[in-house]
Design a protein around this motif. Structure first.
Motif, PDB file in Angstrom:
ATOM      1  N   LEU A 183      84.010   4.152   8.549  1.00 30.15           N
ATOM      2  CA  LEU A 183      84.539   3.392   9.681  1.00 30.15           C
ATOM      3  C   LEU A 183      83.442   3.089  10.700  1.00 30.15           C
ATOM      4  CD1 LEU A 183      87.963   5.186  10.319  1.00 30.15           C
ATOM      5  CD2 LEU A 183      87.629   2.837   9.534  1.00 30.15           C
ATOM      6  N   ALA A 184      82.552   4.052  10.895  1.00 26.14           N
ATOM      7  CA  ALA A 184      81.440   3.843  11.835  1.00 26.14           C
ATOM      8  C   ALA A 184      80.547   2.708  11.371  1.00 26.14           C
ATOM      9  CB  ALA A 184      80.635   5.129  11.989  1.00 26.14           C
ATOM     10  N   SER A 185      80.297   2.636  10.067  1.00 23.14           N
ATOM     11  CA  SER A 185      79.480   1.542   9.519  1.00 23.14           C
ATOM     12  C   SER A 185      80.180   0.205   9.696  1.00 23.14           C
ATOM     13  CB  SER A 185      79.200   1.804   8.043  1.00 23.14           C
ATOM     14  OG  SER A 185      78.425   0.756   7.493  1.00 23.14           O
ATOM     15  N   TYR A 186      81.475   0.190   9.422  1.00 22.11           N
ATOM     16  CA  TYR A 186      82.260  -1.048   9.543  1.00 22.11           C
ATOM     17  C   TYR A 186      82.254  -1.553  10.985  1.00 22.11           C
ATOM     18  CZ  TYR A 186      86.343  -4.127   9.596  1.00 22.11           C
ATOM     19  OH  TYR A 186      87.191  -5.193   9.770  1.00 22.11           O
ATOM     20  N   ASN A 187      82.537  -0.644  11.933  1.00 21.97           N
ATOM     21  CA  ASN A 187      82.585  -1.052  13.342  1.00 21.97           C
ATOM     22  C   ASN A 187      81.205  -1.419  13.870  1.00 21.97           C
ATOM     23  OD1 ASN A 187      85.383  -0.841  13.940  1.00 21.97           O
ATOM     24  ND2 ASN A 187      85.207   1.383  13.997  1.00 21.97           N
ATOM     25  N   SER A 188      80.180  -0.747  13.366  1.00 17.85           N
ATOM     26  CA  SER A 188      78.811  -1.082  13.783  1.00 17.85           C
ATOM     27  C   SER A 188      78.456  -2.493  13.342  1.00 17.85           C
ATOM     28  CB  SER A 188      77.813  -0.087  13.197  1.00 17.85           C
ATOM     29  OG  SER A 188      77.972   1.190  13.776  1.00 17.85           O
ATOM     30  N   ASP A 189      78.908  -2.853  12.157  1.00 18.84           N
ATOM     31  CA  ASP A 189      78.654  -4.202  11.653  1.00 18.84           C
ATOM     32  C   ASP A 189      79.385  -5.235  12.512  1.00 18.84           C
ATOM     33  OD1 ASP A 189      77.248  -5.682   9.700  1.00 18.84           O
ATOM     34  OD2 ASP A 189      79.123  -6.114   8.668  1.00 18.84           O
ATOM     35  N   LEU A 190      80.626  -4.938  12.903  1.00 22.14           N
ATOM     36  CA  LEU A 190      81.376  -5.839  13.783  1.00 22.14           C
ATOM     37  C   LEU A 190      80.674  -5.991  15.129  1.00 22.14           C
ATOM     38  CD1 LEU A 190      85.111  -4.760  13.223  1.00 22.14           C
ATOM     39  CD2 LEU A 190      83.958  -6.786  12.313  1.00 22.14           C
ATOM     40  N   LEU A 191      80.210  -4.875  15.669  1.00 24.30           N
ATOM     41  CA  LEU A 191      79.539  -4.911  16.961  1.00 24.30           C
ATOM     42  C   LEU A 191      78.251  -5.719  16.897  1.00 24.30           C
ATOM     43  CD1 LEU A 191      80.006  -1.277  18.321  1.00 24.30           C
ATOM     44  CD2 LEU A 191      80.943  -3.374  19.290  1.00 24.30           C
ATOM     45  N   LYS A 192      77.523  -5.564  15.805  1.00 19.52           N
ATOM     46  CA  LYS A 192      76.265  -6.305  15.658  1.00 19.52           C
ATOM     47  C   LYS A 192      76.522  -7.811  15.702  1.00 19.52           C
ATOM     48  CE  LYS A 192      73.992  -6.510  11.794  1.00 19.52           C
ATOM     49  NZ  LYS A 192      73.176  -6.231  10.587  1.00 19.52           N
ATOM     50  N   VAL A 193      77.601  -8.245  15.043  1.00 13.61           N
ATOM     51  CA  VAL A 193      77.970  -9.660  15.057  1.00 13.61           C
ATOM     52  C   VAL A 193      78.300 -10.110  16.481  1.00 13.61           C
ATOM     53  CG1 VAL A 193      79.682 -11.355  14.303  1.00 13.61           C
ATOM     54  CG2 VAL A 193      78.782  -9.688  12.672  1.00 13.61           C
ATOM     55  N   GLU A 194      79.068  -9.285  17.211  1.00 15.67           N
ATOM     56  CA  GLU A 194      79.443  -9.628  18.587  1.00 15.67           C
ATOM     57  C   GLU A 194      78.235  -9.618  19.517  1.00 15.67           C
ATOM     58  OE1 GLU A 194      82.229 -10.798  19.703  1.00 15.67           O
ATOM     59  OE2 GLU A 194      83.242 -10.622  17.773  1.00 15.67           O
ATOM     60  N   TYR A 195      77.336  -8.655  19.325  1.00 12.44           N
ATOM     61  CA  TYR A 195      76.119  -8.615  20.142  1.00 12.44           C
ATOM     62  C   TYR A 195      75.298  -9.887  19.953  1.00 12.44           C
ATOM     63  CZ  TYR A 195      76.870  -3.542  20.742  1.00 12.44           C
ATOM     64  OH  TYR A 195      77.384  -2.305  21.056  1.00 12.44           O
ATOM     65  N   GLN A 196      75.124 -10.301  18.694  1.00 14.81           N
ATOM     66  CA  GLN A 196      74.340 -11.500  18.415  1.00 14.81           C
ATOM     67  C   GLN A 196      75.018 -12.746  18.972  1.00 14.81           C
ATOM     68  OE1 GLN A 196      71.250 -11.684  17.129  1.00 14.81           O
ATOM     69  NE2 GLN A 196      71.284  -9.445  17.202  1.00 14.81           N
ATOM     70  N   SER A 197      76.344 -12.788  18.874  1.00 17.29           N
ATOM     71  CA  SER A 197      77.090 -13.917  19.418  1.00 17.29           C
ATOM     72  C   SER A 197      76.927 -14.005  20.929  1.00 17.29           C
ATOM     73  CB  SER A 197      78.577 -13.780  19.062  1.00 17.29           C
ATOM     74  OG  SER A 197      79.339 -14.803  19.675  1.00 17.29           O
ATOM     75  N   MET A 198      76.950 -12.850  21.580  1.00 21.80           N
ATOM     76  CA  MET A 198      76.801 -12.828  23.032  1.00 21.80           C
ATOM     77  C   MET A 198      75.385 -13.210  23.443  1.00 21.80           C
ATOM     78  SD  MET A 198      78.221  -9.862  25.549  1.00 21.80           S
ATOM     79  CE  MET A 198      78.517 -10.204  27.302  1.00 21.80           C
ATOM     80  N   ILE A 199      74.399 -12.846  22.639  1.00 24.41           N
ATOM     81  CA  ILE A 199      73.009 -13.248  22.918  1.00 24.41           C
ATOM     82  C   ILE A 199      72.888 -14.769  22.873  1.00 24.41           C
ATOM     83  CG2 ILE A 199      70.663 -13.270  21.969  1.00 24.41           C
ATOM     84  CD1 ILE A 199      71.127 -10.356  21.112  1.00 24.41           C
TER      85      ILE A 199
END
Length: 257
Positions: free
Chosen positions: A225-241
């Motif tokens: 679950l940590a890997s899955y959520n980390s992947d989601l967060l990475k996408v959101e971080y890049q989108s926000m950048i």
């Protein structure tokens, strides 16, 4: 000047030239009205300039907040990548695909467990909202992007809250009830600082603790679950950048007008 106009009116009246007097009086009224309109225009221009100056200050401050966010988001994105890579290595231990190395297990395990939520730099936006000065931002596209940035941040907070709950339920509970945190943190710090571990320090990681965690299905699922959520967060971080960079471009264009 007033005495001059008064003298002209008196001369016209004394001459009994009513027609000329009325024309003069009308002209004087027109001049007064024009003077008032000019004064109002100057005053309005000053107010517009002051409003524009305030707007530019806010826009510049927003841009500085965005630059700080970009730097931090890039760092957080890297940390999520590192967590995903660490989890992939740990899965090799869980599934018996890799020979167990206690130090590597401890390093990568704590690399996943130690994390921090992203805190947005939005002081200027909050000030605009709290003071009711958002209307000072005349460019509608900038306003829309500001609001979209907040929506992106809300999505990040939601995912991070979900991940925090998963950590507490699946990872922290079994880990803290099994591991010697003091010893493991010392070992973790030594490895991060590239300090050489001697054979005695290698034995500081209790093999029975690691084996207990490796046999804990709940713990393994928590890492997934940590890997899955980390992947989601990475996408959101890049989108926000990307949004932040776009907003900085809009602000620069608006400021240069």
């Amino acid at each position: 000047m007033l005495k001059f106009f008064r003298k002209i009116r008196q001369n016209l009246i004394s001459e009994g030239n009513t027609g000329k007097y009325l024309k003069y009086a009308l002209g004087e009224i027109v001049l007064v009205v024009i003077g008032i309109l000019v004064a109002l225009q100057i005053n309005n221009s000053n107010e517009v300039r002051k409003t524009r100056d305030k707007e530019l200050i806010y826009l510049n401050n927003i841009k500085e907040d965005l630059r700080l966010n970009i730097v931090e988001l890039e760092e957080y994105s890297v940390s999520r990548d590192e967590a995903i890579n660490s989890i992939a290595l740990l899965m090799g231990f869980f599934e018996g695909k890799k020979d167990l190395n206690l130090n590597k297990f401890n390093l990568n395990n704590l690399n996943v467990l130690v994390w921090y939520p992203f805190i947005q730099n939005a002081n200027t936006y909050q000030e605009l909202m709290n003071s009711g000065n958002l209307s000072l931002i005349a460019n509608k596209e900038i306003k829309n992007e500001l609001q979209n940035m907040q929506k992106s941040y809300e999505r990040i907070k939601f995912i991070e809250n979900e991940m925090q709950q998963d950590y507490e339920s699946y990872l922290y509970d079994p880990y803290f009830s099994t591991a010697d945190l003091n010893t493991n943190l010392k070992n973790y710090s030594q490895q991060l600082n590239n300090e050489k571990l001697n054979s005695k320090e290698e034995l500081e990681i209790d093999p029975s603790e690691v084996v207990t965690l490796l046999n804990n299905r709940k713990y393994k699922n928590g890492l997934v679950l940590a890997s899955y959520n980390s992947d989601l967060l990475k996408v959101e971080y890049q989108s926000m950048i990307v949004r932040a960079q776009r907003l900085i471009e809009l602000i620069d264009n608006e400021s240069n007008k």
